[in-house]
Each structure stands twice: as structure tokens, then as C-alpha cells.
Design a protein around this motif. Sequence first.
Motif, PDB file in Angstrom:
ATOM      1  N   PHE A 199      -5.834   6.593   5.768  1.00 42.40           N
ATOM      2  CA  PHE A 199      -5.042   6.443   6.323  1.00 42.40           C
ATOM      3  C   PHE A 199      -5.095   4.267   5.787  1.00 42.40           C
ATOM      4  CE2 PHE A 199      -8.805   6.579   8.923  1.00 42.40           C
ATOM      5  CZ  PHE A 199      -9.126   5.495   9.151  1.00 42.40           C
ATOM      6  N   VAL A 200      -4.997   3.129   5.948  1.00 40.13           N
ATOM      7  CA  VAL A 200      -5.083   2.141   5.829  1.00 40.13           C
ATOM      8  C   VAL A 200      -4.453   0.596   6.269  1.00 40.13           C
ATOM      9  CG1 VAL A 200      -4.879   1.980   3.242  1.00 40.13           C
ATOM     10  CG2 VAL A 200      -2.847   1.985   3.859  1.00 40.13           C
ATOM     11  N   ARG A 201      -4.671  -0.398   6.982  1.00 42.82           N
ATOM     12  CA  ARG A 201      -4.267  -1.206   8.122  1.00 42.82           C
ATOM     13  C   ARG A 201      -2.798  -1.107   7.415  1.00 42.82           C
ATOM     14  NH1 ARG A 201      -8.097  -6.389   7.887  1.00 42.82           N
ATOM     15  NH2 ARG A 201      -5.783  -7.245   9.680  1.00 42.82           N
ATOM     16  N   ALA A 202      -1.683  -1.158   8.324  1.00 44.21           N
ATOM     17  CA  ALA A 202      -0.739  -1.367   8.085  1.00 44.21           C
ATOM     18  C   ALA A 202       0.042  -2.351   7.456  1.00 44.21           C
ATOM     19  CB  ALA A 202       0.111  -0.505   9.430  1.00 44.21           C
ATOM     20  N   CYS A 203      -0.551  -3.834   8.159  1.00 46.54           N
ATOM     21  CA  CYS A 203      -0.417  -5.133   7.520  1.00 46.54           C
ATOM     22  C   CYS A 203      -0.777  -5.342   5.448  1.00 46.54           C
ATOM     23  CB  CYS A 203      -1.274  -6.399   8.336  1.00 46.54           C
ATOM     24  SG  CYS A 203      -3.103  -6.034   8.065  1.00 46.54           S
ATOM     25  N   ALA A 204      -1.863  -4.496   5.610  1.00 50.22           N
ATOM     26  CA  ALA A 204      -1.600  -4.597   4.041  1.00 50.22           C
ATOM     27  C   ALA A 204      -1.083  -3.333   2.984  1.00 50.22           C
ATOM     28  CB  ALA A 204      -3.124  -3.537   3.522  1.00 50.22           C
ATOM     29  N   MET A 205      -0.536  -2.573   3.799  1.00 52.73           N
ATOM     30  CA  MET A 205       0.640  -1.842   3.187  1.00 52.73           C
ATOM     31  C   MET A 205       1.968  -2.404   3.073  1.00 52.73           C
ATOM     32  SD  MET A 205       0.466   1.028   2.466  1.00 52.73           S
ATOM     33  CE  MET A 205       2.535   2.592   1.070  1.00 52.73           C
ATOM     34  N   VAL A 206       2.313  -3.608   4.261  1.00 50.59           N
ATOM     35  CA  VAL A 206       3.785  -4.584   4.041  1.00 50.59           C
ATOM     36  C   VAL A 206       2.940  -5.170   3.355  1.00 50.59           C
ATOM     37  CG1 VAL A 206       4.182  -6.429   5.240  1.00 50.59           C
ATOM     38  CG2 VAL A 206       4.140  -3.421   6.803  1.00 50.59           C
ATOM     39  N   GLU A 207       1.716  -6.043   3.030  1.00 51.98           N
ATOM     40  CA  GLU A 207       1.982  -7.267   2.210  1.00 51.98           C
ATOM     41  C   GLU A 207       1.998  -6.582   0.917  1.00 51.98           C
ATOM     42  OE1 GLU A 207      -1.068 -10.341   3.087  1.00 51.98           O
ATOM     43  OE2 GLU A 207      -0.574  -9.550   5.758  1.00 51.98           O
ATOM     44  N   SER A 208       1.582  -5.610   0.584  1.00 52.39           N
ATOM     45  CA  SER A 208       1.574  -5.037  -0.880  1.00 52.39           C
ATOM     46  C   SER A 208       2.609  -4.333  -1.698  1.00 52.39           C
ATOM     47  CB  SER A 208       0.306  -3.641  -0.870  1.00 52.39           C
ATOM     48  OG  SER A 208       1.348  -2.306  -0.398  1.00 52.39           O
TER      49      SER A 208
END
Length: 250
Positions: free
Chosen positions: A126-135
Motif C-alpha cells: 500500500f501507499v498513501r492515497a494522496c501520493a497516488m493522486v498527486e503522482s
Amino acid sequence: MARLLSFKAAVFFTLFFFISTDFVCCNNGRRVGDPLETELSGFSVPLEHSFELDDTGKFQVRGSLLLKTGREPSVSLTQNQLSEEDRAKLKEVAAVDGLYRIRVPRVFLQADRQTEWQMEGHLTAFVRACAMVESHLSDVITLHTDVSGYLIGVSIVTLPGACRGTEVEDEVDLEVFNTTLSIMAPVNAPGPETALFLERMEQESEKKGKNPQEQKSFFAKYWYLILGGAIFLMVTNSAQPPAGGGREQS
């Protein structure tokens, strides 16, 4: 007439010879319907993801991993686009600092054992969802195997990996995944140089045997100097007059 028959017979046998040769060369010892060689075979397993506001794991198919077996296993990936509903939910999960999860089945990188994943469970990362969005859905997924080719782990990172609160447009940036995928096998650690170590120990032992004086202690080496110094101090102290002179009597 006889010449014509001989000519036809020669043509017939010539054609038969070429057809037979072509069949032998192209068949390669396989019967019709036999599977291809192991290096050319492969099998597909699902890549799933989950991102929920209540932080529960509700996985759905994100794409498909094509695992190719052989001496150097390889993997390729086909992925689905995020729907409008999924894009909105991913941003909601990112707003509350939720998690984005992926999982893959535990499998062997061997075509004849591809059905075992159904009873072996899954590997999750898993990763933070915000990191997935901002990437902008740019991530790096690595599959980790043991020496036998069994999948023992999966990891995911985003590029970039930090959450800075950057505004992201749904239609442009959260529709297509941009994924880098790889397989990482264990690397054999270098063995201890036992032979070299023993050789050095033997060389040091030989040097010590040739020069036994070097192994003596400090006192064994310089005992005569120490003894001479002690005797000199004793003689010097005994030769000195007593402190304070006597008075003359009248």
C-alpha cells in the motif's frame, strides 16, 4: 512414352522428398497440439486494488499480469482505466489521508504450477492515497521472488512519493495508470574468503617462528636496562649526605 513416365516419376519423388524434409525441420519433435517450450510459455494473474473511505479492503481488478517463465522470468502488465466514479472516490480517500492498496496472488513462476495461486492467498502492499493522486497514477511495482521462483512479496511506490496538497484534475490526470513493473530475484552474497584468511594466518605464524625475539614481552626484552637503572638509583641515594647539617659545639 517411357521417357514421359520416367520424367513424371522423377518429379513426383522430388516433390515428396522436399515435403518430407520440410515436415521434419519444422516439427522439431513436437506433435500437433503439444505446448510450446518453457521459455515461450506464460500465464496471467490479476492485479487488484482497493481504496475505501472506511479503510476496508474491497479489492477489484486493476489489470492483468502476464508472467513469462524461463531462466530469466519477465512480466508485462495490461491495466484498466479508472472510471469517473473511481476517480472521485480516490480523491475522497486521499482527502482523509486514506490508503491505496494493491495485491497479487502468490504464484510460482512456472507454467505447470500456475493454478496453485488459488490456495496460496495474496501478497499486499500500500501507499498513501494522496501520493497516488498527486503522482497522477504514476507508480513503480516490484515483484519479489525467492531462489525457487516463488513470489514472496510485492512493493509499490509513487513518483513523486510525497503528499504536498497539489490540486489534480480528474479528467486529465487520474484516468490512465503509468506503471513501471519489474521482478527482483535474490542476489547471492559473496562467500567468506576462508582459504585466503587461513593462508594469511599461516604466513604470520611462519614469520613469528623465524623471529622468536619479536614475541618476547617488554620486560623480557629490556630486563637488563631496568635492572641497571634500579641499581643506579639505589647507589645514588646511598651516596647522598643526610639532609640538614649538625651544629658545632663550643
